[in-house]
Design a protein around this motif. Sequence first.
Motif, PDB file in Angstrom:
ATOM      1  N   ASP A 579      30.950 -35.665  24.494  1.00  0.00           N
ATOM      2  CA  ASP A 579      31.100 -34.917  25.750  1.00  0.00           C
ATOM      3  C   ASP A 579      31.828 -35.759  26.805  1.00  0.00           C
ATOM      4  O   ASP A 579      32.658 -35.250  27.564  1.00  0.00           O
ATOM      5  N   VAL A 580      31.486 -37.052  26.845  1.00  0.00           N
ATOM      6  CA  VAL A 580      32.136 -37.965  27.807  1.00  0.00           C
ATOM      7  C   VAL A 580      33.636 -38.010  27.537  1.00  0.00           C
ATOM      8  O   VAL A 580      34.464 -37.904  28.457  1.00  0.00           O
ATOM      9  N   LEU A 581      34.027 -38.173  26.263  1.00  0.00           N
ATOM     10  CA  LEU A 581      35.437 -38.235  25.895  1.00  0.00           C
ATOM     11  C   LEU A 581      36.154 -36.943  26.268  1.00  0.00           C
ATOM     12  O   LEU A 581      37.231 -36.955  26.892  1.00  0.00           O
ATOM     13  N   GLU A 582      35.577 -35.809  25.886  1.00  0.00           N
ATOM     14  CA  GLU A 582      36.215 -34.522  26.146  1.00  0.00           C
ATOM     15  C   GLU A 582      36.420 -34.294  27.647  1.00  0.00           C
ATOM     16  O   GLU A 582      37.512 -33.916  28.087  1.00  0.00           O
ATOM     17  N   LEU A 606      44.404 -39.796  17.918  1.00  0.00           N
ATOM     18  CA  LEU A 606      43.282 -39.369  18.751  1.00  0.00           C
ATOM     19  C   LEU A 606      43.546 -38.062  19.478  1.00  0.00           C
ATOM     20  O   LEU A 606      42.631 -37.296  19.739  1.00  0.00           O
ATOM     21  N   ILE A 607      44.805 -37.814  19.865  1.00  0.00           N
ATOM     22  CA  ILE A 607      45.149 -36.621  20.635  1.00  0.00           C
ATOM     23  C   ILE A 607      46.398 -35.990  20.019  1.00  0.00           C
ATOM     24  O   ILE A 607      47.377 -36.691  19.747  1.00  0.00           O
ATOM     25  N   GLY A 608      46.387 -34.674  19.817  1.00  0.00           N
ATOM     26  CA  GLY A 608      47.570 -34.037  19.263  1.00  0.00           C
ATOM     27  C   GLY A 608      47.467 -32.521  19.251  1.00  0.00           C
ATOM     28  O   GLY A 608      46.385 -31.945  19.434  1.00  0.00           O
ATOM     29  N   PHE A 614      43.163 -34.145  12.173  1.00  0.00           N
ATOM     30  CA  PHE A 614      41.928 -34.799  12.586  1.00  0.00           C
ATOM     31  C   PHE A 614      40.794 -34.525  11.599  1.00  0.00           C
ATOM     32  O   PHE A 614      40.728 -33.468  10.960  1.00  0.00           O
ATOM     33  N   ASN A 615      39.868 -35.485  11.487  1.00  0.00           N
ATOM     34  CA  ASN A 615      38.692 -35.320  10.634  1.00  0.00           C
ATOM     35  C   ASN A 615      37.709 -34.335  11.277  1.00  0.00           C
ATOM     36  O   ASN A 615      37.269 -33.380  10.656  1.00  0.00           O
ATOM     37  N   GLU A 616      37.343 -34.592  12.505  1.00  0.00           N
ATOM     38  CA  GLU A 616      36.516 -33.690  13.298  1.00  0.00           C
ATOM     39  C   GLU A 616      37.162 -33.601  14.667  1.00  0.00           C
ATOM     40  O   GLU A 616      37.671 -34.603  15.180  1.00  0.00           O
ATOM     41  N   PHE A 617      37.147 -32.443  15.280  1.00  0.00           N
ATOM     42  CA  PHE A 617      37.899 -32.310  16.530  1.00  0.00           C
ATOM     43  C   PHE A 617      37.181 -31.427  17.529  1.00  0.00           C
ATOM     44  O   PHE A 617      36.237 -30.697  17.193  1.00  0.00           O
ATOM     45  N   ARG A 618      37.655 -31.532  18.779  1.00  0.00           N
ATOM     46  CA  ARG A 618      37.325 -30.594  19.829  1.00  0.00           C
ATOM     47  C   ARG A 618      38.639 -30.177  20.491  1.00  0.00           C
ATOM     48  O   ARG A 618      39.647 -30.892  20.390  1.00  0.00           O
ATOM     49  N   VAL A 619      38.601 -29.037  21.178  1.00  0.00           N
ATOM     50  CA  VAL A 619      39.801 -28.523  21.840  1.00  0.00           C
ATOM     51  C   VAL A 619      39.668 -28.737  23.345  1.00  0.00           C
ATOM     52  O   VAL A 619      38.655 -28.358  23.945  1.00  0.00           O
ATOM     53  N   LEU A 620      40.673 -29.358  23.933  1.00  0.00           N
ATOM     54  CA  LEU A 620      40.683 -29.548  25.383  1.00  0.00           C
ATOM     55  C   LEU A 620      41.131 -28.270  26.078  1.00  0.00           C
ATOM     56  O   LEU A 620      41.656 -27.343  25.441  1.00  0.00           O
ATOM     57  N   ILE A 626      41.418 -33.244  20.010  1.00  0.00           N
ATOM     58  CA  ILE A 626      41.066 -34.668  20.045  1.00  0.00           C
ATOM     59  C   ILE A 626      40.153 -35.002  18.872  1.00  0.00           C
ATOM     60  O   ILE A 626      39.324 -34.186  18.457  1.00  0.00           O
ATOM     61  N   GLU A 627      40.338 -36.189  18.329  1.00  0.00           N
ATOM     62  CA  GLU A 627      39.481 -36.685  17.258  1.00  0.00           C
ATOM     63  C   GLU A 627      38.133 -37.091  17.867  1.00  0.00           C
ATOM     64  O   GLU A 627      38.081 -37.775  18.892  1.00  0.00           O
ATOM     65  N   VAL A 628      37.017 -36.681  17.225  1.00  0.00           N
ATOM     66  CA  VAL A 628      35.700 -37.018  17.763  1.00  0.00           C
ATOM     67  C   VAL A 628      34.855 -37.808  16.765  1.00  0.00           C
ATOM     68  O   VAL A 628      33.701 -38.130  17.056  1.00  0.00           O
ATOM     69  N   GLN A 629      35.425 -38.120  15.603  1.00  0.00           N
ATOM     70  CA  GLN A 629      34.684 -38.941  14.641  1.00  0.00           C
ATOM     71  C   GLN A 629      34.883 -40.419  15.027  1.00  0.00           C
ATOM     72  O   GLN A 629      35.578 -41.176  14.368  1.00  0.00           O
ATOM     73  N   LEU A 630      34.263 -40.782  16.160  1.00  0.00           N
ATOM     74  CA  LEU A 630      34.423 -42.115  16.740  1.00  0.00           C
ATOM     75  C   LEU A 630      33.056 -42.670  17.120  1.00  0.00           C
ATOM     76  O   LEU A 630      32.131 -41.912  17.440  1.00  0.00           O
ATOM     77  N   SER A 631      32.944 -43.986  17.111  1.00  0.00           N
ATOM     78  CA  SER A 631      31.701 -44.614  17.554  1.00  0.00           C
ATOM     79  C   SER A 631      31.587 -44.537  19.070  1.00  0.00           C
ATOM     80  O   SER A 631      32.577 -44.313  19.784  1.00  0.00           O
ATOM     81  N   ALA A 632      30.363 -44.748  19.566  1.00  0.00           N
ATOM     82  CA  ALA A 632      30.142 -44.746  21.016  1.00  0.00           C
ATOM     83  C   ALA A 632      30.981 -45.839  21.685  1.00  0.00           C
ATOM     84  O   ALA A 632      31.579 -45.629  22.747  1.00  0.00           O
ATOM     85  N   ALA A 633      31.042 -47.007  21.047  1.00  0.00           N
ATOM     86  CA  ALA A 633      31.810 -48.118  21.625  1.00  0.00           C
ATOM     87  C   ALA A 633      33.297 -47.775  21.697  1.00  0.00           C
ATOM     88  O   ALA A 633      33.970 -48.075  22.686  1.00  0.00           O
ATOM     89  N   ALA A 634      33.809 -47.127  20.632  1.00  0.00           N
ATOM     90  CA  ALA A 634      35.232 -46.771  20.623  1.00  0.00           C
ATOM     91  C   ALA A 634      35.542 -45.725  21.697  1.00  0.00           C
ATOM     92  O   ALA A 634      36.580 -45.793  22.364  1.00  0.00           O
TER      93      ALA A 634
END
Length: 669
Positions: A579-582, A606-608, A614-620, A626-634
């Motif tokens: 949610d923070v990334l989106e 990451l964005i396209g 993308f492996n898993e995504f959300r739509v802006l 955007i790719e969302v299969q990322l660690s919290a740190a990333a």
Amino acid sequence: MKANETKLQQIIEGIKQYLVPLFQRPYSWDKSQWESLWVDINELCGASNPRAHFMGSIVTLPTESVPEGVSKYLLIDGQQRLTTVFILLALLRDTLEKQGDGESVELAHEINENLLINKWKKGLDHYKMLPTQTDRDSFIKIMDKAPLGKEDHITKAYKFFERKVKSVDDKARLKTIISNYLSIVSIVLDSDDNPHLVFQSLNGTGTPLTQSDFFRNYFFMRIHTDRHEEVYSELWQPMQVMLGDSLTEFVRHYLMRNGIVIRKNEVFSHLKEVISNGEALEELKRLKRFAEYYHKIIRPDNENVSAIRKKLQRLNRIESTTCYPFLLNCYEDFRMGLLDELAFVEILKTVENFLIRRFVCNVPTDRLKGIFPSLYNQAKLNPSPLSESVKKVLETKGYPTDIEFRHGLTTAKFYGAGDRAKKTKLILETIEESYKHKEQVSFEKMNLSIEHIMPQTLTAEWEEHLGEEGKAEYPVYLHSLGNLTLTAYNSELANDSFYAKKKMLGDSHLEINKYFNDKDCWTIKEIEERTQSLADLILKIWPFFGYESSTENIHDVSGLLPRSLEIVGQKIAVRSWIDVLENTLNVIADLDPERFQQLASDSPKLIGPDKSQFNEFRVLKNGMFIEVQLSAAAIRRYCIHAVESIDLTAENWIIKMKEEPEYTMGYLF
């Protein structure tokens, strides 16, 4: 400022003198300008009812230094045309005298005594005009009716008009035309006027005077003309040669050393105020002394003390011009014996420490402008030695703690546009020096450059090496500290595989590259581990000099769940790092679509626009995926990078966790 149109005779008759600033550019009119002026004069002579001919303007500033009875004016603009008129009048005088008849000789005396000289004055005051040092000898010879000297523009002008004047039958009319029909706008400046601005507005076609020209002229118009040669050769010329184009900026920093911030267009007015409140010659002597310090600051090779020289060289590599006003004061104390070598070196180390930590933590550099001009005076209020007092003051000026510094070291983008790479190279070289290798590398002799281990362009081999998760996080870690090293083989390494790079780095003489010897792969995990390892070293190289710090490691946000995001004044409820990334990217896309597109271009993993990549995504909101299969740190790292890309800082991106502490750009408060 007073301006009025007047005839030539009115501005040059009477007991007065026009001083061309002694070391201004010399007389440079040539045949084309002489011919043009003569054509105009000749037409006026032949006209039955001549009209006044406008020659242009002259700008003068009354001097205040000489009270002997001769009204003296500094000739700010118009020296070329006025010098030419004086040469022409002198030639007409000489020609009339050679004719020998009583009427001609009488007119020659009138020209000489009314328009060319101050009859009863001695020395240089005898002449109504004094050109530059370069032209003065030739000009005075003409005024004194002496044989012409060296061949220069002054003597060439005299010879050019000599042929023209001889061809004129009515020389009395020629005198009348020159003195009464050549019209000039005379602009007399007040002491509060800025002659630099006036000159710029009037002299669009000429060679404009620089600010340093006006500094010089303002000094010399307040020093008696009898001392000009001596003062110039002993004080001004050495300073001009020493600093060259840096002279104007030096004067700005010199004036700022007393604690005030001066913009570049305000330097002349501040210098004027300083000179008017003191003795010009003493101020010029002081300026010359500080110019010697400045020369060493900007060109450290001129400093004989090796420890000070080395520290200044390092400061120049991180482009520390904002601290120059403060360093000028330190140099003065050092020269006067109020500061010893060890204390001076300690101060330089402190300034470097302050600047490096703020650079790593991405603190905007424009805030430094208000810190250093007043630093010396603030530190002197403390009874402690200056080297300790400086630390106490700087600690209160946005000096990053160890927590903040480690955060910057583990999240900052260390390679990119501007001067980031230059400062990062200094950091990496300093790490290399810290290993205390018995055979220290000479960085000056080696052509070292920054090498990305995981390359800036991924090959198919590197994509396979990183794996799917690594490819997604690649843009986040590419320019991180852990992925960078030094090498003299940058072009050879290029996009080689890690194994090829490891072999070449293994042959390196640099201690920093021995780290890779026992590594079997180079993925995001290895980059993070090396980043932490280098951060540990850097915290020792540039240790916290304040009195309250902590080395608590806050780089790991796994297990911490966010509950709200505050970004540029908007408060958004969130339940996960995704949610923070989106929401962060939605706000950036809305605030600055162009920068968002640049982020997408830089981070295609990451964005396209194509969700299939993308492996898993959300739509802006703008339709991008955007790719969302990322660690919290990333995600945290990338959000920080994205926010900084649109010139926002820590105050503009705040995360509050469910455990309640406030998390701001990675800082815990």
